[in-house]
Write a protein that holds these residues in place. Sequence first.
Motif, short mmCIF file in Angstrom:
data_model
loop_
_atom_site.label_atom_id
_atom_site.label_comp_id
_atom_site.label_asym_id
_atom_site.label_seq_id
_atom_site.Cartn_x
_atom_site.Cartn_y
_atom_site.Cartn_z
N PHE A 16 0.99 -1.31 -0.05
CA PHE A 16 -0.01 0.14 0.09
C PHE A 16 0.77 1.21 -0.07
N ALA A 17 0.33 2.35 -0.36
CA ALA A 17 1.03 3.78 -0.55
C ALA A 17 -0.23 4.64 -0.18
N SER A 18 0.26 5.81 0.31
CA SER A 18 -0.76 7.07 0.57
C SER A 18 -0.15 8.31 0.26
N LEU A 19 -0.99 9.11 -0.39
CA LEU A 19 -0.64 10.36 -0.45
C LEU A 19 -1.46 11.39 0.44
N ARG A 20 -0.54 12.23 1.18
CA ARG A 20 -1.26 13.20 1.91
C ARG A 20 -1.26 14.47 1.22
N GLY A 21 -2.42 15.13 1.37
CA GLY A 21 -2.69 16.30 0.55
C GLY A 21 -2.46 16.00 -1.10
N LYS A 22 -2.00 17.04 -1.78
CA LYS A 22 -1.64 16.61 -3.07
C LYS A 22 -0.24 16.34 -3.53
N ASP A 23 0.61 16.36 -2.64
CA ASP A 23 2.13 16.40 -2.92
C ASP A 23 2.96 15.90 -2.03
N HIS A 24 2.50 14.88 -1.04
CA HIS A 24 3.41 14.10 -0.08
C HIS A 24 3.01 12.76 0.02
N ILE A 25 4.06 11.78 -0.46
CA ILE A 25 3.84 10.57 -0.13
C ILE A 25 4.03 10.22 1.26
N ARG A 26 3.11 9.68 2.01
CA ARG A 26 3.34 9.50 3.46
C ARG A 26 3.68 8.08 3.87
N MET A 27 3.19 7.12 3.13
CA MET A 27 3.77 5.73 3.17
C MET A 27 3.72 4.90 2.11
N LEU A 28 4.67 4.04 2.04
CA LEU A 28 4.83 3.04 1.08
C LEU A 28 5.33 1.68 1.63
N TYR A 29 4.60 0.86 1.58
CA TYR A 29 5.16 -0.65 2.17
C TYR A 29 4.54 -1.72 1.26
N VAL A 30 5.48 -2.54 1.20
CA VAL A 30 5.26 -4.08 0.33
C VAL A 30 5.57 -5.14 0.99
#
Length: 163
Positions: free
Chosen positions: A75-89
């Motif tokens: 999973f991966a998450s985008l906070r707001g329009k311009d910050h990748i908060r999480m990326l985990y596989v």
Amino acid sequence: MAQAHPKPGLRPFLPADVPMLAAIFAASIGELTGDDYSEAQQEAWMAAAESEEFGKRLASDLTLIATLEGSPVGFASLRGKDHIRMLYVHPAVVGQGLATALVDALEKLAGSRGAEKLTVDASDTAQGFFAKRGYIAMQRNSVTINDEWLANTTMQKTLGAPQ
């Protein structure tokens, strides 16, 4: 002969995904970050998945789930329009293009939201992945998680730039 991997799918986050994503989060940290972080740092980092805040963060961000044969594996998450908060596989599927598919999708979404640049606070383990994608290291950070200090690097990529 190389074995073909199933094609990953992407779908939006659902609240029912939280326990599975917490397990992926913990497995990823526990098995993939040992060269860069101490056992105490890993344990403090993994404990974040046990808090109610973990699910709230996933729900408040634009979170995408990578699936293989319908099962969540990253999973991966985008906070707001311009910050990748999480990326985990999940460690069992590392190297199958799941992180790439997730970040490709987040970059497109960020661009469609009007972002000119995308940032990420990359762990020492993930820094090489982001550098290969054209992210430039901007600053080193120290963050405290459950009384442990962990280092990461704020990295930035100009969207629309060649990779």
